[in-house]
Motif scaffolding. Structure first.
Motif, PDB file in Angstrom:
ATOM      1  N   ALA A  10       0.815  -1.076  -0.017  1.00  0.00           N
ATOM      2  CA  ALA A  10       0.008  -0.118   0.131  1.00  0.00           C
ATOM      3  C   ALA A  10       1.052   1.131   0.085  1.00  0.00           C
ATOM      4  CB  ALA A  10      -0.998   0.037   1.013  1.00  0.00           C
ATOM      5  N   VAL A  11       0.879   2.064  -1.064  1.00  0.00           N
ATOM      6  CA  VAL A  11       1.599   3.193  -1.079  1.00  0.00           C
ATOM      7  C   VAL A  11       0.686   4.409  -0.780  1.00  0.00           C
ATOM      8  CG1 VAL A  11       3.055   2.025  -3.030  1.00  0.00           C
ATOM      9  CG2 VAL A  11       1.163   3.751  -3.631  1.00  0.00           C
ATOM     10  N   ASP A  12       1.284   5.623  -0.610  1.00  0.00           N
ATOM     11  CA  ASP A  12       0.704   6.631   0.024  1.00  0.00           C
ATOM     12  C   ASP A  12      -0.571   6.937  -1.076  1.00  0.00           C
ATOM     13  OD1 ASP A  12       0.512   8.786   2.114  1.00  0.00           O
ATOM     14  OD2 ASP A  12       1.209  10.047   0.265  1.00  0.00           O
ATOM     15  N   GLY A  13      -1.811   7.352  -0.520  1.00  0.00           N
ATOM     16  CA  GLY A  13      -2.745   7.547  -1.238  1.00  0.00           C
ATOM     17  C   GLY A  13      -3.524   6.315  -1.836  1.00  0.00           C
ATOM     18  N   VAL A  14      -3.468   5.273  -1.288  1.00  0.00           N
ATOM     19  CA  VAL A  14      -3.738   3.933  -1.931  1.00  0.00           C
ATOM     20  C   VAL A  14      -5.231   4.076  -2.125  1.00  0.00           C
ATOM     21  CG1 VAL A  14      -3.933   2.763   0.201  1.00  0.00           C
ATOM     22  CG2 VAL A  14      -3.748   1.381  -1.671  1.00  0.00           C
ATOM     23  N   LEU A  15      -6.005   3.612  -3.117  1.00  0.00           N
ATOM     24  CA  LEU A  15      -7.202   3.386  -3.308  1.00  0.00           C
ATOM     25  C   LEU A  15      -7.909   2.313  -2.726  1.00  0.00           C
ATOM     26  CD1 LEU A  15      -7.327   3.892  -7.031  1.00  0.00           C
ATOM     27  CD2 LEU A  15      -7.229   5.599  -5.465  1.00  0.00           C
ATOM     28  N   PRO A  16      -8.858   2.590  -1.585  1.00  0.00           N
ATOM     29  CA  PRO A  16      -9.423   1.464  -0.693  1.00  0.00           C
ATOM     30  C   PRO A  16     -10.151   0.251  -1.426  1.00  0.00           C
ATOM     31  CG  PRO A  16      -9.857   3.668   0.053  1.00  0.00           C
ATOM     32  CD  PRO A  16      -9.358   3.951  -1.374  1.00  0.00           C
ATOM     33  N   MET A  17     -10.543   0.684  -2.593  1.00  0.00           N
ATOM     34  CA  MET A  17     -11.447  -0.377  -3.288  1.00  0.00           C
ATOM     35  C   MET A  17     -10.313  -1.419  -3.832  1.00  0.00           C
ATOM     36  SD  MET A  17     -14.671  -0.262  -5.857  1.00  0.00           S
ATOM     37  CE  MET A  17     -15.190  -2.025  -6.397  1.00  0.00           C
ATOM     38  N   ASP A  18      -9.169  -0.773  -4.572  1.00  0.00           N
ATOM     39  CA  ASP A  18      -8.216  -1.671  -4.976  1.00  0.00           C
ATOM     40  C   ASP A  18      -7.527  -2.272  -3.890  1.00  0.00           C
ATOM     41  OD1 ASP A  18      -8.893  -0.277  -7.267  1.00  0.00           O
ATOM     42  OD2 ASP A  18      -6.873   0.553  -7.595  1.00  0.00           O
ATOM     43  N   LEU A  19      -7.464  -1.856  -2.707  1.00  0.00           N
ATOM     44  CA  LEU A  19      -6.759  -2.419  -1.584  1.00  0.00           C
ATOM     45  C   LEU A  19      -7.669  -3.752  -1.192  1.00  0.00           C
ATOM     46  CD1 LEU A  19      -4.410  -2.634   0.371  1.00  0.00           C
ATOM     47  CD2 LEU A  19      -5.985  -1.067   1.698  1.00  0.00           C
ATOM     48  N   GLY A  20      -8.845  -3.559  -1.137  1.00  0.00           N
ATOM     49  CA  GLY A  20      -9.704  -4.420  -0.616  1.00  0.00           C
ATOM     50  C   GLY A  20      -9.719  -5.884  -1.502  1.00  0.00           C
ATOM     51  N   ILE A  21      -9.502  -5.590  -2.623  1.00  0.00           N
ATOM     52  CA  ILE A  21      -9.717  -6.781  -3.841  1.00  0.00           C
ATOM     53  C   ILE A  21      -8.655  -7.847  -3.213  1.00  0.00           C
ATOM     54  CG2 ILE A  21      -9.479  -7.413  -5.884  1.00  0.00           C
ATOM     55  CD1 ILE A  21     -10.595  -4.737  -6.985  1.00  0.00           C
ATOM     56  N   PRO A  22      -7.379  -7.663  -3.347  1.00  0.00           N
ATOM     57  CA  PRO A  22      -6.530  -8.633  -3.088  1.00  0.00           C
ATOM     58  C   PRO A  22      -6.391  -9.207  -1.454  1.00  0.00           C
ATOM     59  CG  PRO A  22      -5.085  -6.593  -3.215  1.00  0.00           C
ATOM     60  CD  PRO A  22      -6.617  -6.352  -3.579  1.00  0.00           C
ATOM     61  N   THR A  23      -6.872  -8.304  -0.704  1.00  0.00           N
ATOM     62  CA  THR A  23      -7.074  -8.714   0.788  1.00  0.00           C
ATOM     63  C   THR A  23      -8.140  -9.645   0.983  1.00  0.00           C
ATOM     64  OG1 THR A  23      -8.279  -6.847   1.292  1.00  0.00           O
ATOM     65  CG2 THR A  23      -5.966  -6.547   1.633  1.00  0.00           C
ATOM     66  N   GLN A  24      -9.162  -9.552   0.115  1.00  0.00           N
ATOM     67  CA  GLN A  24     -10.315 -10.362   0.053  1.00  0.00           C
ATOM     68  C   GLN A  24     -10.085 -11.732  -0.423  1.00  0.00           C
ATOM     69  OE1 GLN A  24     -13.097  -9.600   1.821  1.00  0.00           O
ATOM     70  NE2 GLN A  24     -14.598 -11.089   1.064  1.00  0.00           N
ATOM     71  N   ILE A  25      -9.438 -11.685  -1.647  1.00  0.00           N
ATOM     72  CA  ILE A  25      -9.369 -13.119  -2.417  1.00  0.00           C
ATOM     73  C   ILE A  25      -8.186 -13.753  -1.704  1.00  0.00           C
ATOM     74  CG2 ILE A  25      -8.724 -13.660  -4.683  1.00  0.00           C
ATOM     75  CD1 ILE A  25     -10.199 -11.474  -5.754  1.00  0.00           C
ATOM     76  N   PHE A  26      -7.167 -13.082  -1.326  1.00  0.00           N
ATOM     77  CA  PHE A  26      -6.225 -13.778  -0.613  1.00  0.00           C
ATOM     78  C   PHE A  26      -6.199 -14.036   0.764  1.00  0.00           C
ATOM     79  CE2 PHE A  26      -4.418 -12.390  -4.931  1.00  0.00           C
ATOM     80  CZ  PHE A  26      -4.034 -13.578  -5.539  1.00  0.00           C
ATOM     81  N   ASN A  27      -7.110 -13.819   1.432  1.00  0.00           N
ATOM     82  CA  ASN A  27      -7.173 -13.984   2.690  1.00  0.00           C
ATOM     83  C   ASN A  27      -6.965 -15.316   3.185  1.00  0.00           C
ATOM     84  OD1 ASN A  27      -7.823 -13.136   5.588  1.00  0.00           O
ATOM     85  ND2 ASN A  27      -9.807 -12.733   5.227  1.00  0.00           N
ATOM     86  N   THR A  28      -6.867 -15.688   4.233  1.00  0.00           N
ATOM     87  CA  THR A  28      -6.766 -17.094   4.534  1.00  0.00           C
ATOM     88  C   THR A  28      -7.857 -17.959   4.732  1.00  0.00           C
ATOM     89  OG1 THR A  28      -4.823 -16.359   6.382  1.00  0.00           O
ATOM     90  CG2 THR A  28      -5.835 -18.635   6.555  1.00  0.00           C
ATOM     91  N   ARG A  29      -7.762 -19.144   3.825  1.00  0.00           N
ATOM     92  CA  ARG A  29      -9.092 -20.106   3.889  1.00  0.00           C
ATOM     93  C   ARG A  29      -8.290 -21.510   4.075  1.00  0.00           C
ATOM     94  NH1 ARG A  29      -9.872 -16.160  -0.090  1.00  0.00           N
ATOM     95  NH2 ARG A  29     -11.964 -15.062   0.183  1.00  0.00           N
ATOM     96  N   PRO A  30      -9.247 -22.568   4.712  1.00  0.00           N
ATOM     97  CA  PRO A  30      -8.590 -23.610   4.899  1.00  0.00           C
ATOM     98  C   PRO A  30      -8.145 -24.479   3.639  1.00  0.00           C
ATOM     99  CG  PRO A  30     -10.925 -23.370   5.861  1.00  0.00           C
ATOM    100  CD  PRO A  30     -10.525 -22.116   4.846  1.00  0.00           C
TER     101      PRO A  30
END
Length: 315
Positions: A10-30
């Motif tokens: 996350a660089v300065d001025g990061v776009l929240p929606m862009d940030l949310g995409i990988p954090t949702q898809i690559f979040n920990t799953r079984p």
């Protein structure tokens, strides 16, 4: 499964929606090996384009341990990130770490010289600026994402979903990617390019949509889905069907059907022990020989090799 470290930078001025995409898809799953970390120039906090700050769990040193680095878009993309960020990305690129950008995140990756000599993509509205600032690269304005192996770029915002699901599909197979897509209520695979989403004159209120016909077709991939049959279901002429289909998906009906059938074949190869000939019949690909040829052309490998690599990985 071996753990796979995903670092979201996350660089300065990061776009929240862009940030949310990988954090949702690559979040920990079984059923996935991903371990997610959000890092930045410092280990304290980073400002977002929406005016709030975001706490970070790691600094730039974390990038050295990454298997995948994802750079979301940021607001002031014409200004290169801090030299420390550029240096860390350059080191990661030299180490062969997979680096992906979402939307204007391509500007940060380009500032490290990692896109030189490549064909890349970004949000259509920023494409001219990317070529202007970094003339060593070329921008393809009509795709949702581009996979250059260790460097991947995506178009604006939700194209980041397409890119992240593509990476999951490469890592773990179609079945796992499809499960995640269902979880986040997203299409497992979208055809066509971002030209579909560039603003055009508004359609007439009576404009026809083929969404119901495509849904109907997906339930009947094993049948003969000729263009006349699709047009009959949609209640339009052959010419209108072809025009509307390309307008709404970016590809011809024939190409859309082929992609849908290959995607179904991939999932059956991963999740069943059916013979190739049986899968070909269920997917509407005709004979086993035809499926093998189409599969190799589309996926780049044989059905047998694909099954060997991906069957039951998600279990």
């Amino acid at each position: 499964m071996n753990r796979h470290q995903v670092m979201v930078l996350a660089v300065d001025g990061v776009l929240p929606m862009d940030l949310g995409i990988p954090t949702q898809i690559f979040n920990t799953r079984p059923n996935t090996p991903y371990e997610l970390t959000v890092c930045g120039d410092t280990q304290e906090a980073v400002s977002t384009s929406a005016g709030f700050t975001l706490g970070l769990t790691a600094g730039l040193e974390a990038l050295a341990d990454a298997d995948t680095i994802i750079v979301p878009g940021f607001e002031d993309f014409r200004r290169p990130p801090h030299p420390r960020v550029r240096a860390a990305l350059k080191l990661a690129g030299r180490a062969g770490i997979r680096i992906a950008s979402i939307c204007t995140g391509a500007f940060a990756v380009a500032s490290a010289g990692l896109l030189d000599g490549r064909t890349v993509t970004t949000h259509w509205a920023s494409a001219d600026a990317l070529e202007e600032l970094y003339p060593q690269l070329r921008v393809d304005r009509n795709v949702l994402y581009i996979d250059n192996g260790t460097v991947l770029t995506s178009a604006g915002v939700t194209a980041g979903i397409d890119l992240c699901l593509h990476m999951v599909r490469k890592d773990l197979g179609a079945a796992v990617a499809n499960d995640i897509a269902r979880e986040i209520v997203a299409a497992p695979h979208r055809d066509g390019g971002q030209a579909q989403y560039i603003a055009r004159s508004l359609p007439t209120p009576q404009a026809t949509t083929l969404t119901e016909t495509r849904t109907w077709a997906l339930r009947r991939l094993d049948e003969d889905l000729s263009i006349p049959r699709l047009a009959d279901h949609a209640g339009v002429s052959l010419r209108s069907l072809t025009r509307l289909w390309r307008q709404e998906t970016g590809v011809s009906p024939h190409q859309w059907l082929l992609t849908a059938r290959i995607n179904r074949a991939r999932e059956l190869l991963e999740t069943t022990d059916l013979q190739v000939e049986q899968i070909a019949t269920r997917c509407g690909l005709g004979s086993g020989a035809n499926m093998r040829a189409r599969f190799r052309d589309t996926v780049g490998t044989t059905p047998t090799a694909y099954r060997r690599a991906f069957q039951h990985q998600g279990g």
